[in-house]
Design an enzyme around this catalytic site. Structure first.
Site, PDB file in Angstrom:
ATOM      1  N   SER A 140     -14.193   4.075  -0.454  1.00 19.47           N
ATOM      2  CA  SER A 140     -13.780   3.308  -1.640  1.00 19.47           C
ATOM      3  C   SER A 140     -15.017   2.844  -2.390  1.00 19.47           C
ATOM      4  O   SER A 140     -16.101   2.716  -1.789  1.00 19.47           O
ATOM      5  CB  SER A 140     -12.981   2.076  -1.191  1.00 19.47           C
ATOM      6  N   TYR A 153     -11.978  -5.565   3.850  1.00 17.28           N
ATOM      7  CA  TYR A 153     -11.748  -4.204   3.333  1.00 17.28           C
ATOM      8  C   TYR A 153     -13.085  -3.536   2.989  1.00 17.28           C
ATOM      9  O   TYR A 153     -13.349  -2.406   3.393  1.00 17.28           O
ATOM     10  CB  TYR A 153     -10.843  -4.291   2.097  1.00 17.28           C
TER      11      TYR A 153
HETATM   12  N1  LIG Z   1      -5.670   3.322  -4.830  1.00 11.54           N
HETATM   13  C1  LIG Z   1      -6.908   2.951  -4.987  1.00 11.54           C
HETATM   14  O1  LIG Z   1      -7.260   2.390  -6.027  1.00 11.54           O
HETATM   15  C2  LIG Z   1      -7.921   3.226  -3.912  1.00 11.54           C
HETATM   16  C3  LIG Z   1      -9.270   2.988  -4.200  1.00 11.54           C
HETATM   17  C4  LIG Z   1     -10.226   3.247  -3.238  1.00 11.54           C
HETATM   18  C5  LIG Z   1      -9.853   3.726  -1.994  1.00 11.54           C
HETATM   19  N2  LIG Z   1      -8.531   3.929  -1.727  1.00 11.54           N
HETATM   20  C6  LIG Z   1      -8.197   4.427  -0.380  1.00 11.54           C
HETATM   21  O2  LIG Z   1      -7.352   5.537  -0.479  1.00 11.54           O
HETATM   22  C7  LIG Z   1      -6.579   5.644   0.719  1.00 11.54           C
HETATM   23  C8  LIG Z   1      -5.136   5.906   0.353  1.00 11.54           C
HETATM   24  O3  LIG Z   1      -4.654   4.761  -0.340  1.00 11.54           O
HETATM   25  P1  LIG Z   1      -3.566   4.805  -1.502  1.00 11.54           P
HETATM   26  O4  LIG Z   1      -4.122   4.044  -2.625  1.00 11.54           O
HETATM   27  O5  LIG Z   1      -3.053   6.169  -1.690  1.00 11.54           O
HETATM   28  O6  LIG Z   1      -2.489   3.829  -0.819  1.00 11.54           O
HETATM   29  P2  LIG Z   1      -0.945   3.963  -0.424  1.00 11.54           P
HETATM   30  O7  LIG Z   1      -0.583   2.634   0.089  1.00 11.54           O
HETATM   31  O8  LIG Z   1      -0.198   4.570  -1.546  1.00 11.54           O
HETATM   32  O9  LIG Z   1      -0.981   5.024   0.770  1.00 11.54           O
HETATM   33  C9  LIG Z   1      -1.531   4.702   2.024  1.00 11.54           C
HETATM   34  C10 LIG Z   1      -0.706   5.409   3.086  1.00 11.54           C
HETATM   35  O10 LIG Z   1      -1.299   5.116   4.362  1.00 11.54           O
HETATM   36  C11 LIG Z   1      -0.255   4.827   5.275  1.00 11.54           C
HETATM   37  N3  LIG Z   1      -0.758   3.985   6.360  1.00 11.54           N
HETATM   38  C12 LIG Z   1      -1.179   2.702   6.274  1.00 11.54           C
HETATM   39  N4  LIG Z   1      -1.539   2.247   7.478  1.00 11.54           N
HETATM   40  C13 LIG Z   1      -1.346   3.273   8.350  1.00 11.54           C
HETATM   41  C14 LIG Z   1      -1.532   3.416   9.745  1.00 11.54           C
HETATM   42  N5  LIG Z   1      -1.982   2.408  10.506  1.00 11.54           N
HETATM   43  N6  LIG Z   1      -1.213   4.599  10.322  1.00 11.54           N
HETATM   44  C15 LIG Z   1      -0.748   5.632   9.573  1.00 11.54           C
HETATM   45  N7  LIG Z   1      -0.550   5.545   8.239  1.00 11.54           N
HETATM   46  C16 LIG Z   1      -0.846   4.378   7.634  1.00 11.54           C
HETATM   47  C17 LIG Z   1       0.793   4.105   4.447  1.00 11.54           C
HETATM   48  O11 LIG Z   1       2.069   4.123   5.075  1.00 11.54           O
HETATM   49  C18 LIG Z   1       0.742   4.904   3.154  1.00 11.54           C
HETATM   50  O12 LIG Z   1       1.640   5.996   3.177  1.00 11.54           O
HETATM   51  C19 LIG Z   1      -6.813   4.339   1.484  1.00 11.54           C
HETATM   52  O13 LIG Z   1      -7.731   4.572   2.534  1.00 11.54           O
HETATM   53  C20 LIG Z   1      -7.420   3.428   0.445  1.00 11.54           C
HETATM   54  O14 LIG Z   1      -8.258   2.446   1.012  1.00 11.54           O
HETATM   55  C21 LIG Z   1      -7.563   3.699  -2.647  1.00 11.54           C
END
Ligand SMILES: NC(=O)c1ccc[n+]([C@@H]2O[C@H](COP(=O)([O-])OP(=O)(O)OC[C@H]3O[C@@H](n4cnc5c(N)ncnc54)[C@H](O)[C@@H]3O)[C@@H](O)[C@H]2O)c1
Length: 259
Positions: A140, A153
């Site tokens: 991230s 985080y």
């Molecule tokens: N959306 C953003 O702006 C952003 C920015 C930087 C990094 N990220 C990273 O991208 C990744 C995906 O996030 P997203 O934004 O698509 O979020 P999201 O919440 O849409 O998807 C995350 C998925 O991970 C699953 N999950 C959570 N905890 C879990 C566990 N313990 N075991 C198995 N599955 C689990 C959830 O059920 C969900 O389906 C994350 O690692 C997040 O930190 C997102």
């Protein structure tokens, strides 16, 4: 069809970036092992895959070793290989450090960091045997610098970046590449929850908190879309990225360019 006959393990596949990446790999011929704690979300993704896509769904928590063992069992039984691992499952915390409980701290570290450790350990065994593979860790922008209300985080994501660098260094000689991506502000349920919680702290709505953040911090003045992240992941996993390992790649509309 860049990934025909490749086996790709994707965690956090039921939503957001993981969902988009699963569909993109599926459309390009990969065989998928999709992991998430959200069973109904996984079923929805499975229903959206091309009809000729071979996939397995593993409902499990990545922070538990048994989930990575289940992935290894399926990979071994059906394919005898894992070519690609996308460590994507992640959770956020929205609190300054003095409000971060031990439970919050452990949950974010166990999911974002320990989960990647368990899954990588199992998948590396297949990659070492095969003499190659690709690992992408979803870190991230928060891993590149401190951001407000994200002590736990940010720390977990900074750790994941160094986990990627160490993996790249240790396994390059085995033909295994490992890179970290650093998305900025991507339109997903996580981003929405994050901004709702930031908004509550500021006495504004989540939508207002997001707009303020975009206006003040993102040079391109917009949020990113999941597809824009998925495309980078697929490129990094393709032979076109054959000389890229140990890279930390922002996908953030310039958010971290001026820091
Ligand atoms: N959306 C953003 O702006 C952003 C920015 C930087 C990094 N990220 C990273 O991208 C990744 C995906 O996030 P997203 O934004 O698509 O979020 P999201 O919440 O849409 O998807 C995350 C998925 O991970 C699953 N999950 C959570 N905890 C879990 C566990 N313990 N075991 C198995 N599955 C689990 C959830 O059920 C969900 O389906 C994350 O690692 C997040 O930190 C997102």
């Amino acid at each position: 069809m860049r990934f025909k006959d490749k086996v790709a393990v994707i965690t956090g596949a039921a939503s957001g970036i993981g969902r988009a990446t699963s569909l993109a790999f599926g459309a390009e011929g990969a065989n998928l092992i999709l992991v998430d704690i959200d069973e109904s979300g996984l079923a929805e993704v499975a229903g959206s895959l091309p009809t000729d896509c071979q996939f397995d769904l593993i409902v499990g928590d990545v922070s538990k070793e048994e989930t990575s063992l289940a992935v290894a069992r399926v990979a071994n039984k059906i394919y005898k290989r894992v070519n690609i691992l996308f460590n994507n499952a992640g959770v956020e915390t929205v609190a300054p450090l003095h409000e971060t409980t031990e439970e919050m701290w452990d949950n974010v570290m166990d999911t974002n960091l320990k989960g990647a450790y368990f899954m990588t350990k199992q998948c590396l065994a297949f990659m070492i045997d095969a003499g190659g593979g690709v690992i992408i860790n979803n870190a991230s922008d928060a891993g590149l610098r401190g951001i407000k209300y994200s002590a736990a985080y940010s720390t977990s994501k900074a750790g994941l970046i160094h986990f990627s660098l160490s993996t790249a260094v240790d396994y390059a000689s085995k033909g295994i590449r490992c890179n970290a991506i650093c998305p900025g502000c991507i339109r997903t349920p996580l981003c929405e929850r994050f901004n709702e919680n930031v908004g509550k702290r500021k006495g504004i709505t989540g939508a207002q908190a997001l707009q303020e953040f975009v206006d003040d911090n993102i040079p391109m003045k917009r949020v990113g879309e999941c597809d824009e992240v998925a495309k980078v992941v697929l490129f990094l996993c393709s032979p076109d990225a054959g000389y890229i390992t140990g890279a930390v790649i922002p996908i953030d509309g310039g958010l971290t360019a001026g820091m």
